[in-house]
Design a protein around this motif. Structure first.
Motif, short mmCIF file in Angstrom:
data_model
loop_
_atom_site.label_atom_id
_atom_site.label_comp_id
_atom_site.label_asym_id
_atom_site.label_seq_id
_atom_site.Cartn_x
_atom_site.Cartn_y
_atom_site.Cartn_z
N ALA A 44 9.57 1.49 4.97
CA ALA A 44 8.57 0.43 4.82
C ALA A 44 9.15 -0.79 4.12
CB ALA A 44 7.37 0.98 4.02
N ALA A 45 9.97 -0.54 3.09
CA ALA A 45 10.58 -1.67 2.39
C ALA A 45 11.52 -2.43 3.30
CB ALA A 45 11.34 -1.15 1.14
N ILE A 46 12.35 -1.67 4.04
CA ILE A 46 13.26 -2.35 4.97
C ILE A 46 12.47 -3.11 6.02
CG2 ILE A 46 15.00 -1.94 6.74
CD1 ILE A 46 15.96 0.44 5.04
N MET A 47 11.40 -2.47 6.52
CA MET A 47 10.58 -3.14 7.50
C MET A 47 9.98 -4.42 6.94
SD MET A 47 9.46 -3.30 10.52
CE MET A 47 9.88 -1.66 11.11
N SER A 48 9.58 -4.39 5.69
CA SER A 48 9.02 -5.59 5.05
C SER A 48 10.06 -6.68 4.94
CB SER A 48 8.47 -5.22 3.66
OG SER A 48 8.01 -6.38 3.02
N MET A 49 11.29 -6.31 4.57
CA MET A 49 12.36 -7.29 4.46
C MET A 49 12.69 -7.90 5.82
SD MET A 49 14.82 -5.26 1.78
CE MET A 49 16.08 -6.47 1.93
N VAL A 50 12.70 -6.99 6.83
CA VAL A 50 13.00 -7.49 8.17
C VAL A 50 11.95 -8.49 8.65
CG1 VAL A 50 13.20 -6.85 10.60
CG2 VAL A 50 14.38 -5.54 8.85
N LEU A 51 10.71 -8.11 8.41
CA LEU A 51 9.63 -8.99 8.84
C LEU A 51 9.65 -10.31 8.10
CD1 LEU A 51 6.69 -6.43 9.25
CD2 LEU A 51 8.06 -7.52 11.03
N GLU A 52 10.05 -10.25 6.81
CA GLU A 52 10.15 -11.50 6.06
C GLU A 52 11.32 -12.37 6.55
OE1 GLU A 52 10.45 -10.44 2.01
OE2 GLU A 52 8.34 -9.88 1.77
N SER A 53 12.36 -11.72 7.06
CA SER A 53 13.55 -12.48 7.51
C SER A 53 13.42 -13.02 8.93
CB SER A 53 14.79 -11.59 7.41
OG SER A 53 15.01 -11.16 6.09
N ARG B 50 0.83 -1.21 0.00
CA ARG B 50 0.00 0.00 0.00
C ARG B 50 0.85 1.25 0.00
NH1 ARG B 50 -1.91 3.59 3.50
NH2 ARG B 50 -0.76 2.59 5.20
N ILE B 51 1.90 1.22 0.88
CA ILE B 51 2.79 2.38 0.96
C ILE B 51 3.50 2.59 -0.38
CG2 ILE B 51 4.86 3.28 2.08
CD1 ILE B 51 3.92 1.87 4.61
N LYS B 52 3.90 1.40 -0.95
CA LYS B 52 4.58 1.49 -2.24
C LYS B 52 3.67 2.12 -3.28
CE LYS B 52 6.91 -1.38 -5.66
NZ LYS B 52 7.29 -2.75 -6.03
N ARG B 53 2.45 1.64 -3.24
CA ARG B 53 1.51 2.20 -4.22
C ARG B 53 1.29 3.72 -3.97
NH1 ARG B 53 1.57 -1.16 -8.38
NH2 ARG B 53 1.13 -3.33 -7.73
N ILE B 54 1.21 4.05 -2.68
CA ILE B 54 1.02 5.48 -2.37
C ILE B 54 2.22 6.29 -2.82
CG2 ILE B 54 0.84 7.13 -0.45
CD1 ILE B 54 -0.80 5.01 1.03
N SER C 162 7.57 20.87 -1.74
CA SER C 162 7.24 19.65 -2.49
C SER C 162 8.41 18.66 -2.46
CB SER C 162 6.88 20.02 -3.94
OG SER C 162 5.73 20.84 -3.97
N MET C 163 9.63 19.25 -2.60
CA MET C 163 10.81 18.40 -2.56
C MET C 163 10.93 17.71 -1.19
SD MET C 163 12.18 18.46 -5.49
CE MET C 163 13.78 17.84 -5.16
N LYS C 164 10.61 18.52 -0.12
CA LYS C 164 10.68 17.95 1.22
C LYS C 164 9.68 16.82 1.39
CE LYS C 164 10.42 19.35 6.04
NZ LYS C 164 10.19 20.46 6.98
N LEU C 165 8.49 17.08 0.88
CA LEU C 165 7.48 16.03 0.97
C LEU C 165 7.87 14.81 0.17
CD1 LEU C 165 4.20 18.21 0.67
CD2 LEU C 165 5.12 17.06 2.71
N LYS C 166 8.49 15.10 -1.01
CA LYS C 166 8.93 14.00 -1.87
C LYS C 166 10.03 13.17 -1.17
CE LYS C 166 10.64 13.10 -6.54
NZ LYS C 166 11.05 13.73 -7.82
N ALA C 167 10.92 14.01 -0.56
CA ALA C 167 11.99 13.30 0.15
C ALA C 167 11.41 12.52 1.32
CB ALA C 167 13.02 14.30 0.66
N SER C 168 10.41 13.11 2.01
CA SER C 168 9.76 12.40 3.11
C SER C 168 9.06 11.16 2.60
CB SER C 168 8.78 13.34 3.81
OG SER C 168 8.08 12.65 4.82
N ALA C 169 8.46 11.28 1.40
CA ALA C 169 7.78 10.13 0.81
C ALA C 169 8.79 9.02 0.49
CB ALA C 169 7.02 10.56 -0.44
#
Length: 367
Positions: A306-315, A270-274, A292-299
């Motif tokens: 989220a990706a790292i969290m997903s990898m951690v949870l998978e491991s 979902r986060i990825k899609r967002i 906008s750049m700040k928001l982009k960077a925050s995004a």
């Protein structure tokens, strides 16, 4: 057989002593043919009494001739020799007449002047004298022999007493030796008996020890069987229910882990899609301002976490499986401690898990 009784009266002997001798002769006609012819020639036709008279006169003639050559003593003392001499001399003459002398013996010898009686008296006196001398000599010899016998008896007695004493001493010595040998044999027998008794007791003790060893082995086998039985009982009553409970808990945990992983994946998607949508929006708008750049960077930042969290949870399940791999080979775990020791151990384990994950992945699970 013809019996004849020759008799010679008052025949002078060689010493002039007249004696009368009577005898008994047994004769017969010889049966050999040659001699029988001679006897027939001599006596055929003569009556038996005349034949007897002829033979008797021949015997008496030879008897007188022989008496003249002998003394009265020789005739009286040795009648058998005298009769034998008559048979020998007269036998030749009567043999020429065909007559055989079967036997001739002197029946009696006597005289009229009492010569034989005097001779008997002298002989009797001499015999008596010799008897008295013999008695005296016998008494003397008896005394001497009695003394000698007494001396010999005393010598024999002394020798016998000496031999008795020697034999008694030898007997005592031999008895002492025999007693020593017997005592030695008894002592040896007693020692042998005690040794054998000790060996027997040792053998009995060895048998008892062997029996005890066998009993101990049997007891150990029984205890081992009891231990195996208790192990099986524990397996049936504790391990198997614990394994079932562990499997149930593990299954529930696996389901929850799977649910958490899937939820994390969905959230990450979902986060990825967002993020993709926002990136696309930012890219579509063009260059935005600094905000906008700040928001982009925050995004982008949110997307990376989220990706790292997903990898951690998978491991995490794989890490948990590797950590729990040694425990999978453990059949039974016994916790020793107070009533809340298990809770403390689990709390400690859970407290040490986030630093380990942070060290490995850089993700702080506490946030």
């Amino acid at each position: 057989v013809i019996t004849l009784n020759p008799r010679c009266e008052n025949v002078e002997t060689s010493l002039g002593v007249q004696v009368t001798v009577t005898g008994v002769a047994q004769v017969k006609v010889m049966k050999e043919e040659k001699v029988l012819k001679i006897a027939s020639e001599q006596f055929l036709g003569m009556p038996p009494e005349e034949i007897k008279g002829t033979i008797l006169m021949t015997l008496e003639g030879h008897l007188r001739a022989i008496l003249a050559t002998l003394t009265v003593e020789e005739v009286y003392r040795d009648r058998d020799q005298f009769a034998s001499l008559v048979r020998e001399v007269a036998g030749m003459d009567v043999g020429r007449m065909g007559i055989e002398i079967l036997s001739f013996t002197i029946k009696d010898v006597y005289d009229r002047v009492d010569y034989l009686s005097s001779l008997g008296k002298a002989q009797t006196a001499a015999v008596k004298r010799d008897a008295d001398i013999g008695v005296a000599q016998a008494n003397r010899d008896a005394g001497i022999r009695e003394a000698e016998a007494e001396k010999a008896a005393m010598d024999v007695k002394y020798n016998t007493d000496t031999k008795i004493e020697d034999n008694a001493r030898l007997y005592k010595l031999q008895k002492a030796q025999f007693d020593q040998q017997i005592n030695t044999a008894k002592a040896d027998a007693q020692l042998a008996y005690e040794l054998q008794a000790a060996k027997t007791r040792q053998k009995i003790r060895n048998e008892e020890i062997a029996i005890e060893v066998v009993e101990r082995r049997k007891q150990i086998e029984v205890e081992e069987q009891e231990i195996k039985r208790k192990e099986k009982e524990l397996i049936a009553t504790v391990r198997l229910p614990a394994e079932a409970e562990s499997y149930r808990v593990e299954t529930i945990a696996q389901g929850r882990r799977t649910q958490t992983v899937e939820a994390a994946r969905a959230e990450a998607e979902r986060i990825k899609r967002i993020g993709e949508a926002e990136a696309y929006a930012v890219e579509s708008v063009g260059k935005a301002e600094a905000e906008s750049m700040k928001l982009k960077a925050s995004a982008y930042k949110q997307y990376g976490d989220a990706a790292i969290m997903s990898m951690v949870l998978e491991s995490l399940p794989q890490i948990a499986a590797e950590v729990a791999a040694p425990l999978a080979k453990t059949e039974e775990i016994v916790m020793v401690g107070g009533g809340d020791s298990v809770t403390s151990a689990i709390t400690k384990m859970c407290g040490e898990l986030p630093p380990a994950v942070h060290a490995l992945t850089g993700v702080d699970l506490s946030k």
